[in-house]
Motif scaffolding. Structure first.
Motif, PDB file in Angstrom:
ATOM      1  N   GLY A 232     -16.192 -13.054  25.027  1.00 40.15           N
ATOM      2  CA  GLY A 232     -17.470 -13.762  25.115  1.00 40.15           C
ATOM      3  C   GLY A 232     -17.295 -15.260  24.915  1.00 40.15           C
ATOM      4  N   MET A 233     -18.424 -15.963  24.975  1.00 38.37           N
ATOM      5  CA  MET A 233     -18.388 -17.420  24.847  1.00 38.37           C
ATOM      6  C   MET A 233     -19.513 -17.882  23.923  1.00 38.37           C
ATOM      7  SD  MET A 233     -18.793 -20.434  27.750  1.00 38.37           S
ATOM      8  CE  MET A 233     -17.115 -20.233  28.341  1.00 38.37           C
ATOM      9  N   VAL A 234     -19.175 -18.889  23.114  1.00 41.61           N
ATOM     10  CA  VAL A 234     -20.154 -19.535  22.236  1.00 41.61           C
ATOM     11  C   VAL A 234     -20.110 -21.032  22.532  1.00 41.61           C
ATOM     12  CG1 VAL A 234     -20.824 -20.022  19.854  1.00 41.61           C
ATOM     13  CG2 VAL A 234     -19.898 -17.771  20.446  1.00 41.61           C
ATOM     14  N   THR A 235     -21.292 -21.640  22.682  1.00 38.52           N
ATOM     15  CA  THR A 235     -21.391 -23.068  23.001  1.00 38.52           C
ATOM     16  C   THR A 235     -22.152 -23.773  21.895  1.00 38.52           C
ATOM     17  OG1 THR A 235     -21.422 -22.602  25.371  1.00 38.52           O
ATOM     18  CG2 THR A 235     -22.191 -24.777  24.666  1.00 38.52           C
ATOM     19  N   ALA A 236     -21.505 -24.819  21.357  1.00 37.75           N
ATOM     20  CA  ALA A 236     -22.154 -25.646  20.332  1.00 37.75           C
ATOM     21  C   ALA A 236     -22.357 -27.040  20.897  1.00 37.75           C
ATOM     22  CB  ALA A 236     -21.304 -25.697  19.067  1.00 37.75           C
ATOM     23  N   SER A 237     -23.609 -27.553  20.830  1.00 41.66           N
ATOM     24  CA  SER A 237     -23.915 -28.884  21.362  1.00 41.66           C
ATOM     25  C   SER A 237     -24.764 -29.645  20.355  1.00 41.66           C
ATOM     26  CB  SER A 237     -24.657 -28.773  22.698  1.00 41.66           C
ATOM     27  OG  SER A 237     -25.909 -28.124  22.534  1.00 41.66           O
ATOM     28  N   TYR A 238     -24.586 -30.971  20.395  1.00 39.23           N
ATOM     29  CA  TYR A 238     -25.352 -31.848  19.490  1.00 39.23           C
ATOM     30  C   TYR A 238     -25.474 -33.211  20.169  1.00 39.23           C
ATOM     31  CZ  TYR A 238     -26.744 -34.335  15.221  1.00 39.23           C
ATOM     32  OH  TYR A 238     -27.415 -35.085  14.285  1.00 39.23           O
TER      33      TYR A 238
ATOM     34  N   VAL B  10     -26.582 -23.841  19.037  1.00 41.30           N
ATOM     35  CA  VAL B  10     -25.434 -22.929  19.049  1.00 41.30           C
ATOM     36  C   VAL B  10     -25.881 -21.695  19.835  1.00 41.30           C
ATOM     37  CG1 VAL B  10     -23.831 -21.555  17.711  1.00 41.30           C
ATOM     38  CG2 VAL B  10     -24.562 -23.794  16.851  1.00 41.30           C
ATOM     39  N   ALA B  11     -25.321 -21.537  21.060  1.00 34.40           N
ATOM     40  CA  ALA B  11     -25.722 -20.442  21.946  1.00 34.40           C
ATOM     41  C   ALA B  11     -24.545 -19.507  22.167  1.00 34.40           C
ATOM     42  CB  ALA B  11     -26.217 -21.014  23.276  1.00 34.40           C
ATOM     43  N   ASP B  12     -24.851 -18.209  22.213  1.00 36.71           N
ATOM     44  CA  ASP B  12     -23.796 -17.223  22.472  1.00 36.71           C
ATOM     45  C   ASP B  12     -24.282 -16.254  23.545  1.00 36.71           C
ATOM     46  OD1 ASP B  12     -25.046 -14.734  21.307  1.00 36.71           O
ATOM     47  OD2 ASP B  12     -25.006 -15.941  19.476  1.00 36.71           O
ATOM     48  N   ASP B  13     -23.344 -15.480  24.077  1.00 34.81           N
ATOM     49  CA  ASP B  13     -23.694 -14.473  25.088  1.00 34.81           C
ATOM     50  C   ASP B  13     -23.488 -13.064  24.539  1.00 34.81           C
ATOM     51  OD1 ASP B  13     -20.981 -14.430  24.927  1.00 34.81           O
ATOM     52  OD2 ASP B  13     -20.615 -14.763  27.071  1.00 34.81           O
TER      53      ASP B  13
ATOM     54  N   LEU C  61     -35.753 -24.824  12.201  1.00 39.26           N
ATOM     55  CA  LEU C  61     -34.761 -23.943  12.798  1.00 39.26           C
ATOM     56  C   LEU C  61     -35.481 -22.874  13.606  1.00 39.26           C
ATOM     57  CD1 LEU C  61     -31.494 -22.656  11.346  1.00 39.26           C
ATOM     58  CD2 LEU C  61     -33.103 -20.969  12.211  1.00 39.26           C
ATOM     59  N   SER C  62     -35.032 -22.679  14.844  1.00 43.20           N
ATOM     60  CA  SER C  62     -35.653 -21.693  15.739  1.00 43.20           C
ATOM     61  C   SER C  62     -34.589 -20.776  16.310  1.00 43.20           C
ATOM     62  CB  SER C  62     -36.401 -22.402  16.876  1.00 43.20           C
ATOM     63  OG  SER C  62     -37.349 -23.307  16.383  1.00 43.20           O
ATOM     64  N   LEU C  63     -34.973 -19.535  16.504  1.00 40.11           N
ATOM     65  CA  LEU C  63     -34.123 -18.553  17.173  1.00 40.11           C
ATOM     66  C   LEU C  63     -34.716 -18.283  18.545  1.00 40.11           C
ATOM     67  CD1 LEU C  63     -33.471 -16.039  14.247  1.00 40.11           C
ATOM     68  CD2 LEU C  63     -32.131 -18.045  14.915  1.00 40.11           C
ATOM     69  N   LEU C  64     -33.935 -18.555  19.591  1.00 40.06           N
ATOM     70  CA  LEU C  64     -34.422 -18.440  20.963  1.00 40.06           C
ATOM     71  C   LEU C  64     -33.532 -17.489  21.750  1.00 40.06           C
ATOM     72  CD1 LEU C  64     -34.926 -22.277  21.560  1.00 40.06           C
ATOM     73  CD2 LEU C  64     -36.647 -20.639  20.781  1.00 40.06           C
ATOM     74  N   PRO C  65     -34.083 -16.880  22.787  1.00 42.22           N
ATOM     75  CA  PRO C  65     -33.244 -16.006  23.615  1.00 42.22           C
ATOM     76  C   PRO C  65     -32.374 -16.828  24.559  1.00 42.22           C
ATOM     77  CG  PRO C  65     -35.490 -16.050  24.449  1.00 42.22           C
ATOM     78  CD  PRO C  65     -35.504 -16.838  23.184  1.00 42.22           C
ATOM     79  N   ALA C  66     -31.142 -16.415  24.738  1.00 41.31           N
ATOM     80  CA  ALA C  66     -30.249 -17.075  25.693  1.00 41.31           C
ATOM     81  C   ALA C  66     -30.355 -16.368  27.043  1.00 41.31           C
ATOM     82  CB  ALA C  66     -28.807 -17.045  25.191  1.00 41.31           C
ATOM     83  N   VAL C  67     -30.024 -17.061  28.088  1.00 38.59           N
ATOM     84  CA  VAL C  67     -30.085 -16.509  29.454  1.00 38.59           C
ATOM     85  C   VAL C  67     -28.661 -16.366  29.979  1.00 38.59           C
ATOM     86  CG1 VAL C  67     -30.959 -16.869  31.786  1.00 38.59           C
ATOM     87  CG2 VAL C  67     -32.327 -17.587  29.817  1.00 38.59           C
ATOM     88  N   PRO C  68     -28.240 -15.200  30.485  1.00 39.35           N
ATOM     89  CA  PRO C  68     -29.047 -13.982  30.694  1.00 39.35           C
ATOM     90  C   PRO C  68     -29.176 -13.124  29.443  1.00 39.35           C
ATOM     91  CG  PRO C  68     -26.867 -13.634  31.552  1.00 39.35           C
ATOM     92  CD  PRO C  68     -26.881 -15.052  31.064  1.00 39.35           C
ATOM     93  N   ARG C  69     -28.309 -13.340  28.449  1.00 41.17           N
ATOM     94  CA  ARG C  69     -28.403 -12.564  27.219  1.00 41.17           C
ATOM     95  C   ARG C  69     -27.802 -13.405  26.105  1.00 41.17           C
ATOM     96  NH1 ARG C  69     -23.904 -10.577  29.855  1.00 41.17           N
ATOM     97  NH2 ARG C  69     -21.953 -10.569  28.614  1.00 41.17           N
TER      98      ARG C  69
ATOM     99  N   LEU D  72     -28.150 -15.178  22.019  1.00 47.80           N
ATOM    100  CA  LEU D  72     -29.041 -15.811  21.059  1.00 47.80           C
ATOM    101  C   LEU D  72     -28.721 -17.300  20.979  1.00 47.80           C
ATOM    102  CD1 LEU D  72     -31.226 -15.283  18.816  1.00 47.80           C
ATOM    103  CD2 LEU D  72     -29.313 -15.161  17.193  1.00 47.80           C
ATOM    104  N   VAL D  73     -29.773 -18.117  20.797  1.00 50.19           N
ATOM    105  CA  VAL D  73     -29.617 -19.569  20.612  1.00 50.19           C
ATOM    106  C   VAL D  73     -30.203 -19.934  19.257  1.00 50.19           C
ATOM    107  CG1 VAL D  73     -30.210 -21.869  21.456  1.00 50.19           C
ATOM    108  CG2 VAL D  73     -29.785 -20.007  23.091  1.00 50.19           C
TER     109      VAL D  73
END
Length: 440
Positions: free
Chosen positions: A358-364, A371-374, A420-428, A430-431
């Protein structure tokens, strides 16, 4: 509230000024009208005497000359009729409807009142005076007099009253604004204090001293309540911190003693021993997280750290698990220590749930951390509950953790004025997003 008070006070002041100025203006208009009536009635009485004498002498020459001089001097129009209504003498331009006035005068009635003079009219007034001696009427005198000077006098007085009313209104509005601010000062102070407390500044207090005594007492009682609540929260945090700190030593001792017992175990007790050690490790992690949460609630230092270097530490952890960590953080990139700690919590959670490959992306970008993951992500209902303390998804029962990580992250976000918010990532997936509260 302040504006509504000013409007209310101003409305009352307007009614009060109107209640004073309008009667004064009307009273002066009535007074000036009566003075005009008395002046012109005196003239009409004198002409009535002259007309009666001329009728007795059967010589109207002097009367006509007197009427002409009067008309030229005052710009008025005068008519004299006999008791049969026949016009005997006239001077000036007479254009008023004289029928009713003539009828009343021939019946022996003099003009008792005039239309009230105002800046808007009337232009002229009509008076009628019966002429004769004793009960014998010899005719009637009609005077159509201009009301120009009376109208000017009324306009001048009304103007002075209007200017005075406006000046009084202006000063009254200023006084109303000061009074409203004085009344609302404790309310404004309470609003400022409650906002500061809501933002996490639990030591904020109202400063009583200005305003009505009832509201000053409210400020004092609010401060007393805030002190009591703050003391209770402080005792609670101190208890959690002390309990967590005190539990660390016996847990460490217990762990060492269990490890020392391992060589003396029979083979059939190995499984139970490992389960006991796992529960002990879980309990130790829970104590550590409780202590961390108590420290966050007690306040964090407002210091800056290098976020890119902080995130780079996780590359080896992710590489060992076969997960790709992609970062979009410029170097150098200074961020509050609370934001860096939130990034640690989010990256730690992601490496637990994202499967291999899988992949995790951290941006600032200097303000917003993402911080988004699949990975498997969370449902909408789970995202609404995940920030609560000790919350764990039913599908995460076998994943190590205390259920306090996101709760600690939420407290850290509040401590630095962010959300702090928890959002859905696309296509799957968590952000985890940390955004300053001031940003839309």
């Amino acid at each position: 509230m302040n504006s509504r008070l000013v409007v209310t006070f101003t409305t009352l002041i307007v009614f009060l000024i109107a209640a004073l100025a309008v009667p004064l203006g009307l009273a002066y208009a009535s007074h000036r009208t009566n003075r005009l009536l008395l002046d012109r009635r005196a003239d009409a009485t004198r002409f009535a005497e002259l007309a009666d004498q001329a009728s007795r002498d059967d010589d109207h020459t002097a009367l006509i000359a007197e009427l002409d001089r009067y008309a030229d001097l005052y710009g008025a129009a005068v008519r004299i009729r006999d008791r049969d209504g026949t016009l005997i003498a006239t001077a000036g331009r007479f254009d008023a409807d004289e029928r009713e006035a003539t009828r009343l005068a021939l019946s022996g009635q003099t003009t008792e009142d005039l239309p009230t003079v105002s800046p808007f009219g009337p232009a002229t007034v009509l008076l009628a005076e019966p002429a004769g001696r004793d009960a014998q009427l010899s005719g009637v005198v009609l005077i159509q007099a201009p009301a120009t000077q009376a109208r000017r006098d009324v306009a001048l007085v009304w103007g002075v009253l209007a200017v005075g009313a406006l000046v009084a209104l202006g000063y009254s509005v200023l006084a109303a604004r000061r009074l409203a601010r004085w009344i609302m000062r404790p309310v404004t102070e309470l609003d400022r204090t409650t906002q500061a407390i809501a933002e996490g500044h639990l030591d904020a207090r109202a400063h009583p001293g200005v305003g009505p005594s009832e509201l000053r007492r409210l400020e004092e009682r609010f401060n007393a309540m805030a002190d009591a609540v703050s003391a209770a929260m402080e005792r609670q945090r101190a208890f959690v911190a002390d309990a967590s700190h005190e539990l660390r030593t016996p847990l460490t001792v217990l762990s060492l003693r269990l490890e020392n017992l391992e060589p003396h175990l029979h083979a059939e007790g190995t499984a139970e021993f490992e389960e006991a050690m796992a529960e002990l490790d879980r309990l130790a992690l829970l104590v550590e997280d409780l202590l961390a949460l108590a420290r966050v609630e007690a306040g964090t230092e407002d210091k800056q750290v290098e976020l890119a270097a902080r995130v780079a530490v996780w590359r080896e952890v992710y590489a060992a698990k076969g997960i790709t960590l992609h970062t979009d953080i410029p170097e150098p990139s200074q961020a509050p220590d609370a934001v860096a700690r939130i990034a640690d919590i989010a990256l730690d959670n992601a490496q637990k749930f994202v499967p291999e490959g899988g992949m995790v992306t951290a941006s600032y970008d200097g303000a917003v951390l993402r911080v988004a993951d699949d990975g498997p992500g969370l449902t909408e209902e789970e995202r609404g509950e995940a920030l609560g303390r000790f919350w764990r998804s039913g599908s995460h029962a076998n994943v190590p953790g205390s259920g306090l990580g996101l709760a600690i992250a939420a407290e850290l976000a509040r401590s630095c004025g962010a959300t702090l918010s928890l959002l859905p990532a696309v296509p799957r997936g968590l952000v985890v997003e940390v955004r300053p509260a001031a940003q839309p």
